[in-house]
Design an enzyme around this catalytic site. Structure first.
Site, PDB file in Angstrom:
ATOM      1  N   SER A 199      -1.642  23.438  72.914  1.00  0.00           N
ATOM      2  CA  SER A 199      -0.349  22.947  72.798  1.00  0.00           C
ATOM      3  C   SER A 199      -0.403  21.424  72.145  1.00  0.00           C
ATOM      4  O   SER A 199      -1.441  20.590  72.281  1.00  0.00           O
ATOM      5  CB  SER A 199       0.240  22.626  74.453  1.00  0.00           C
ATOM      6  OG  SER A 199       1.340  22.031  74.530  1.00  0.00           O
ATOM      7  N   GLU A 213       6.253  31.084  68.831  1.00  0.00           N
ATOM      8  CA  GLU A 213       6.741  30.793  70.188  1.00  0.00           C
ATOM      9  C   GLU A 213       6.638  29.165  70.330  1.00  0.00           C
ATOM     10  O   GLU A 213       6.297  28.739  71.364  1.00  0.00           O
ATOM     11  CB  GLU A 213       5.750  31.538  71.022  1.00  0.00           C
ATOM     12  CG  GLU A 213       5.808  33.001  71.039  1.00  0.00           C
ATOM     13  CD  GLU A 213       4.697  33.626  72.122  1.00  0.00           C
ATOM     14  OE1 GLU A 213       3.814  32.969  72.853  1.00  0.00           O
ATOM     15  OE2 GLU A 213       4.394  34.868  72.171  1.00  0.00           O
ATOM     16  N   PRO A 214       7.724  28.644  69.742  1.00  0.00           N
ATOM     17  CA  PRO A 214       7.411  27.284  69.775  1.00  0.00           C
ATOM     18  C   PRO A 214       8.399  26.821  71.051  1.00  0.00           C
ATOM     19  O   PRO A 214       9.120  27.365  71.535  1.00  0.00           O
ATOM     20  CB  PRO A 214       8.532  26.606  68.618  1.00  0.00           C
ATOM     21  CG  PRO A 214       9.417  27.893  68.329  1.00  0.00           C
ATOM     22  CD  PRO A 214       8.633  29.191  68.585  1.00  0.00           C
ATOM     23  N   GLY A 215       7.987  25.651  71.585  1.00  0.00           N
ATOM     24  CA  GLY A 215       8.569  25.162  72.950  1.00  0.00           C
ATOM     25  C   GLY A 215       8.770  23.694  72.969  1.00  0.00           C
ATOM     26  O   GLY A 215       9.881  23.257  72.688  1.00  0.00           O
ATOM     27  N   ARG A 216       7.734  22.972  73.123  1.00  0.00           N
ATOM     28  CA  ARG A 216       7.713  21.482  72.663  1.00  0.00           C
ATOM     29  C   ARG A 216       8.449  21.220  71.618  1.00  0.00           C
ATOM     30  O   ARG A 216       9.090  20.030  71.580  1.00  0.00           O
ATOM     31  CB  ARG A 216       6.349  20.937  73.049  1.00  0.00           C
ATOM     32  CG  ARG A 216       6.143  19.441  73.006  1.00  0.00           C
ATOM     33  CD  ARG A 216       4.772  19.050  72.760  1.00  0.00           C
ATOM     34  NE  ARG A 216       3.857  19.634  73.834  1.00  0.00           N
ATOM     35  CZ  ARG A 216       3.847  19.255  75.030  1.00  0.00           C
ATOM     36  NH1 ARG A 216       4.442  18.217  75.651  1.00  0.00           N
ATOM     37  NH2 ARG A 216       3.031  19.942  75.845  1.00  0.00           N
ATOM     38  N   CYS A 247       4.517   7.621  97.430  1.00  0.00           N
ATOM     39  CA  CYS A 247       3.250   6.696  98.031  1.00  0.00           C
ATOM     40  C   CYS A 247       1.809   7.088  97.597  1.00  0.00           C
ATOM     41  O   CYS A 247       0.725   6.558  98.091  1.00  0.00           O
ATOM     42  CB  CYS A 247       3.280   7.061  99.693  1.00  0.00           C
ATOM     43  SG  CYS A 247       4.779   6.493 100.623  1.00  0.00           S
ATOM     44  N   ASP A 248       1.732   8.225  96.780  1.00  0.00           N
ATOM     45  CA  ASP A 248       0.602   8.331  96.039  1.00  0.00           C
ATOM     46  C   ASP A 248       0.167   7.263  94.998  1.00  0.00           C
ATOM     47  O   ASP A 248       0.864   7.010  94.024  1.00  0.00           O
ATOM     48  CB  ASP A 248       0.728   9.913  95.411  1.00  0.00           C
ATOM     49  CG  ASP A 248      -0.793  10.342  95.064  1.00  0.00           C
ATOM     50  OD1 ASP A 248      -1.672   9.623  94.687  1.00  0.00           O
ATOM     51  OD2 ASP A 248      -0.912  11.475  95.162  1.00  0.00           O
ATOM     52  N   TYR A 296       8.554  20.037  79.199  1.00  0.00           N
ATOM     53  CA  TYR A 296       7.471  19.997  80.423  1.00  0.00           C
ATOM     54  C   TYR A 296       7.927  18.894  81.438  1.00  0.00           C
ATOM     55  O   TYR A 296       6.785  18.122  82.066  1.00  0.00           O
ATOM     56  CB  TYR A 296       6.138  19.928  80.126  1.00  0.00           C
ATOM     57  CG  TYR A 296       5.769  21.293  79.256  1.00  0.00           C
ATOM     58  CD1 TYR A 296       5.531  22.536  79.983  1.00  0.00           C
ATOM     59  CD2 TYR A 296       5.602  21.169  77.738  1.00  0.00           C
ATOM     60  CE1 TYR A 296       5.234  23.530  79.260  1.00  0.00           C
ATOM     61  CE2 TYR A 296       5.292  22.294  77.212  1.00  0.00           C
ATOM     62  CZ  TYR A 296       5.271  23.477  77.745  1.00  0.00           C
ATOM     63  OH  TYR A 296       4.904  24.651  77.120  1.00  0.00           O
ATOM     64  N   GLY A 314       2.279  25.599  70.103  1.00  0.00           N
ATOM     65  CA  GLY A 314       1.277  24.859  69.699  1.00  0.00           C
ATOM     66  C   GLY A 314       1.945  23.698  68.771  1.00  0.00           C
ATOM     67  O   GLY A 314       1.372  22.531  68.152  1.00  0.00           O
TER      68      GLY A 314
END
EC number: 4.1.1.17
Length: 401
Positions: free
Chosen positions: A196, A270-273, A344-345, A374, A233
């Site tokens: 990615s 398969e593009p996404g980002r 609170c983390d 994402y 990617g």
């Protein structure tokens, strides 16, 4: 929710490839409580069109996992995109929006048996795999299906390498394809994933060379593959420059011409980002500003757990372009800030040493660009803080919903 606002103009000197339709002046007109993620569907269409033009003859199968909001899926579907799913849940979401399962790819190399059976029953006929066990599973729960092998390739130049978890070695790929045929499955294709956010075009060339080697050997056994899937990617612009899709496509097209023994009937990607990251801006409100051990801390109402988990997933941190609601942001004196979320983390901290106007106060807005990928898909309601509200602008004819 789709919104329509008028009378905005572009804010100069915005960082990165900020959508012109989402200038800070425009965002200031949105009367919705933060956090929200506003997506410009016109930018989505533009990026899809540019991707398709750069890779003529390559069918786009959008990676659902990246951002599966209905508005994005419907927009891409209207413009001719296919889809890649990783679960029956994603396939069911496509079906609910009128997408034919036969037009989808199920590329997750390891799938629950019940998901394989349900997808097969729905009409999906192409399944990815990378192991003998997965082949036997598909043969049992989706008999006669077409299968495509995921090769393990060099993904070391990506931000998020994926080859440790998935991918068959080239040395064993031939035997896996022969096993598929013996099990009554159709050896249909080969795929890979260069990792990615890969900014090295030559990674695709090396992967295509490996696919060509496999195709050439399979031909000696009477197996001619119908699909070469270039995987995902493809990078998006955040803060640092990345190669253009035209630059990457130039390498891919050259490799397809030079390194394959024949051209498969179906070329896929398969593009996404790459398609969705730059389409959206996350808006968040400053909850507090403190100085701790000489360090400026900015507390905002969105954090890693409800939208910005990718900032936790790399050693050096994941940088996003940032802007604020301050009317003279570009001219304000800036200081370094640590930007942390509302929970609170203490590990719920996204940015370190980012330069922001020193005049920021409680109630001001922090805008996070290139936030379309994402974010919503990772978001939870940890500690009772709600995920960002999705908003949409653009895509003429969509109307208000």
């Amino acid at each position: 929710m789709t919104i329509a606002l008028d009378g905005h103009r572009a804010q100069p000197r915005l960082p990165g490839h900020w959508p012109a339709a989402l200038s800070p002046e425009y965002l200031a007109l949105i009367d919705v409580p933060t956090p929200y993620l506003v997506t410009d569907l016109d930018t989505l269409v533009s990026r899809y069109t540019r991707f398709s033009a750069a890779l003529p003859g390559v069918s786009t199968f959008y990676a659902m996992k990246c951002n599966s909001t209905a508005e994005i899926v419907q927009t891409l579907h209207r413009h001719g995109a296919g889809f890649e799913v990783a679960s029956i849940g994603e396939l069911n979401a496509l079906q609910a929006l009128g997408v034919d399962p036969a037009e989808a790819l199920y590329s997750n190399p390891i799938k629950p048996p019940a998901h394989v059976a349900a997808a097969h029953a729905a009409g999906l006929w192409r399944f990815g795999f990378d192991s003998p066990g997965e082949l036997r599973k598909i043969a049992e729960y989706a008999p006669g299906s077409a299968v495509y092998l995921r090769l393990r390739v060099d993904d070391s130049t990506s931000v998020f390498p994926l080859s440790r978890k998935f991918g068959a070695e080239l040395s064993g790929a031939y035997d896996l394809m022969l096993l598929a045929r013996r099990l009554g499955l159709r050896p249909y294709g080969v795929t890979f994933h260069v990792g990615s956010q890969c900014a090295n075009p030559s990674a695709w060339r090396q992967a295509i060379a490996a696919a060509g080697t496999l195709m050439r050997r399979l031909a000696t056994a009477g197996i001619r593959l119908s699909m070469l899937n270039l995987g995902g990617g493809f990078p998006a612009r955040y803060v640092s420059p990345v190669p253009s899709i035209e630059d990457i496509a130039g390498v891919i097209v050259g490799a397809l011409d030079e390194l394959l023994p024949y051209r498969p009937e179906v070329l896929a990607a398969e593009p996404g980002r790459h398609l969705v990251a730059e389409t959206a801006v996350m808006a968040t409100t400053v909850l507090g500003r403190e100085v701790r051990a000489g360090e400026n801390w900015l507390y905002v109402d969105v954090g890693a757990y409800n939208g910005l988990m990718e900032t936790q997933q790399t050693v050096s941190g994941w940088r996003f372009p940032l802007w604020t609601s301050l009317p003279h942001h570009a001219d304000e004196p800036c200081v370094p800030f640590t930007v942390t979320g509302p929970s609170c983390d203490s590990s719920d901290t996204m940015f370190y040493g980012v330069s922001l106007p020193d005049s920021l106060e409680v109630g001001d807005k922090l805008y996070i660009g290139s936030a379309g990928a994402y974010t919503l898909s990772y978001a939870s309601a940890f500690n009772g803080f709600a995920p960002p509200t999705p908003l949409f602008v653009g895509e003429p004819g969509a109307g208000a919903r």
